[in-house]
Scaffold this motif. Sequence first.
Motif, PDB file in Angstrom:
ATOM      1  N   LYS A   1      -4.156  -5.263   2.705  1.00  0.00           N
ATOM      2  CA  LYS A   1      -3.060  -4.866   1.829  1.00  0.00           C
ATOM      3  C   LYS A   1      -2.495  -3.519   2.262  1.00  0.00           C
ATOM      4  O   LYS A   1      -3.236  -2.535   2.391  1.00  0.00           O
ATOM      5  N   GLN A   2      -1.156  -3.452   2.459  1.00  0.00           N
ATOM      6  CA  GLN A   2      -0.542  -2.148   2.668  1.00  0.00           C
ATOM      7  C   GLN A   2      -0.642  -1.389   1.346  1.00  0.00           C
ATOM      8  O   GLN A   2      -0.315  -1.899   0.292  1.00  0.00           O
ATOM      9  N   TRP A   3      -1.089  -0.149   1.433  1.00  0.00           N
ATOM     10  CA  TRP A   3      -1.590   0.573   0.264  1.00  0.00           C
ATOM     11  C   TRP A   3      -0.490   1.191  -0.593  1.00  0.00           C
ATOM     12  O   TRP A   3      -0.558   1.161  -1.823  1.00  0.00           O
ATOM     13  N   GLY A   4       0.524   1.768   0.021  1.00  0.00           N
ATOM     14  CA  GLY A   4       1.455   2.581  -0.749  1.00  0.00           C
ATOM     15  C   GLY A   4       2.911   2.265  -0.542  1.00  0.00           C
ATOM     16  O   GLY A   4       3.768   3.119  -0.801  1.00  0.00           O
ATOM     17  N   VAL A   5       3.248   1.044  -0.111  1.00  0.00           N
ATOM     18  CA  VAL A   5       4.648   0.748   0.189  1.00  0.00           C
ATOM     19  C   VAL A   5       4.987  -0.705  -0.149  1.00  0.00           C
ATOM     20  O   VAL A   5       4.188  -1.612   0.093  1.00  0.00           O
ATOM     21  N   VAL A   6       6.167  -0.885  -0.737  1.00  0.00           N
ATOM     22  CA  VAL A   6       6.767  -2.207  -0.902  1.00  0.00           C
ATOM     23  C   VAL A   6       7.830  -2.354   0.177  1.00  0.00           C
ATOM     24  O   VAL A   6       8.740  -1.528   0.295  1.00  0.00           O
ATOM     25  N   THR A   7       7.706  -3.390   1.001  1.00  0.00           N
ATOM     26  CA  THR A   7       8.700  -3.660   2.038  1.00  0.00           C
ATOM     27  C   THR A   7       9.775  -4.568   1.458  1.00  0.00           C
ATOM     28  O   THR A   7       9.472  -5.628   0.894  1.00  0.00           O
TER      29      THR A   7
ATOM     30  N   LYS B   1     -18.903  -1.807 -10.004  1.00  0.00           N
ATOM     31  CA  LYS B   1     -18.965  -1.653  -8.551  1.00  0.00           C
ATOM     32  C   LYS B   1     -17.796  -0.800  -8.076  1.00  0.00           C
ATOM     33  O   LYS B   1     -16.665  -0.985  -8.514  1.00  0.00           O
ATOM     34  N   ILE B   2     -18.080   0.149  -7.186  1.00  0.00           N
ATOM     35  CA  ILE B   2     -17.018   0.952  -6.588  1.00  0.00           C
ATOM     36  C   ILE B   2     -16.527   0.223  -5.341  1.00  0.00           C
ATOM     37  O   ILE B   2     -17.239   0.093  -4.346  1.00  0.00           O
ATOM     38  N   ASP B   3     -15.300  -0.254  -5.408  1.00  0.00           N
ATOM     39  CA  ASP B   3     -14.703  -0.932  -4.260  1.00  0.00           C
ATOM     40  C   ASP B   3     -14.217   0.139  -3.283  1.00  0.00           C
ATOM     41  O   ASP B   3     -13.388   0.977  -3.638  1.00  0.00           O
ATOM     42  N   ASN B   4     -14.733   0.127  -2.077  1.00  0.00           N
ATOM     43  CA  ASN B   4     -14.372   1.164  -1.110  1.00  0.00           C
ATOM     44  C   ASN B   4     -14.132   0.558   0.263  1.00  0.00           C
ATOM     45  O   ASN B   4     -14.616  -0.529   0.582  1.00  0.00           O
TER      46      ASN B   4
ATOM     47  N   LYS C   1      -8.670  -3.581   2.638  1.00  0.00           N
ATOM     48  CA  LYS C   1      -8.948  -4.968   2.310  1.00  0.00           C
ATOM     49  C   LYS C   1      -8.815  -5.172   0.806  1.00  0.00           C
ATOM     50  O   LYS C   1      -9.174  -4.315   0.013  1.00  0.00           O
ATOM     51  N   HIS C   2      -8.283  -6.327   0.450  1.00  0.00           N
ATOM     52  CA  HIS C   2      -8.051  -6.636  -0.953  1.00  0.00           C
ATOM     53  C   HIS C   2      -9.371  -6.617  -1.722  1.00  0.00           C
ATOM     54  O   HIS C   2     -10.370  -7.196  -1.280  1.00  0.00           O
TER      55      HIS C   2
END
Length: 386
Positions: A371-377, A78-81, A362-363
Amino acid sequence: MAVTTVQDNNKLVQYVREINREFVRENLFSPYMGTALTAIIRIKQELKDGGEQMNIPIVTKLRGKGKGSGTLVGNEDKIDNYGMRVWIDWARNAVTVKKSEKQKDSANVFGEAKPLLSDWGKERQRDDVIAAFMSLPLEAAPSGLGSDDGQTVNGIVYENATAAQRNTWNADNSDRILYGGARGNYNATHATALANITSAAGKGSAASITMAKRMAETSVPKITPFKTEDGYEWYVYFAGSNEFRDLENDATIFAANKDARAREGNGMSKNPIFQPGDLLYSGVIIRKVPEISAFVDTVWTSLQTAGNTGIRIEPGFLCGQQAAVLAWGQMAKNTERTETDYGFITGVGVEMAYGVAKFFKKHPMDGTALKQWGVVTHFVAAAQDA
């Protein structure tokens, strides 16, 4: 003896025509902005042709086990999109002057209007990027969109978020939010997790930077590192002045930059992403953005006493590809006042339409967590200089 004195009105007054302007820093995020899929802050311009919102498709990797000689029919992957929405709004400013005031002017103060408006626009965009990195993901339009003041930052801005909203964001992103220098500081209640950060162990350090990097590498979905033109992979960490001070003084980072970093002449000076003053450590470019500290002073004021025993906390942002997006509807454009009271009032302005958002989806496992996609806070102890 009679001594002649000069009456006050006859004393020489020299008026300096060269005007001193307050310093406005260039946007320190600029080297990491671009239209490519690999950019940390992606620039999107599709809304220049019209529209208030943009949909950005996001897909994750295939997670199925696959088949060997067994039947594949009915066992396909399944392609999660997901489609992330970004809204834009207007940002405008202007200054006016009457002819009677220009007549009195000894230094052409109004002549500084356009440069000052340009600086205002640069500051506005830079500050919006910082606010977006700290915002909580939201699938709906941001509060205040289209209002008199406008809202160019997407999501729930941190300072306006309720405790419940912060806790939800904290839980949804537990694999990409780090409190101090230990994963064990995490707590489902955001305020409690902040209070677990101590002044000594919670400072920015080589250990905490590499821990944030490991979180980026192991989170689900993973955070893709930024790639330079020569093929090297890096994460970029944006830190405020106080955290950068602590990182700069960390013995391990200091030794790495003193003894192991490539010197000018080895390609370092030719690489636009390595700016003077950046720190490099373990595949992470550490860049100082002083305004992050200023946000704690003026905007995220609850962080001033949020740590253990009321210590000051500052956020840092470890970013990979597609950490944020800057969507343009109209680039900055100079404007002029049309109502001039028969030519007696002169007015110049600037207007632009854009929106800044932190990438999120969404997870893929539960379909509800944003979920924030490209950053670690990364929240750290960051005391003001004594």
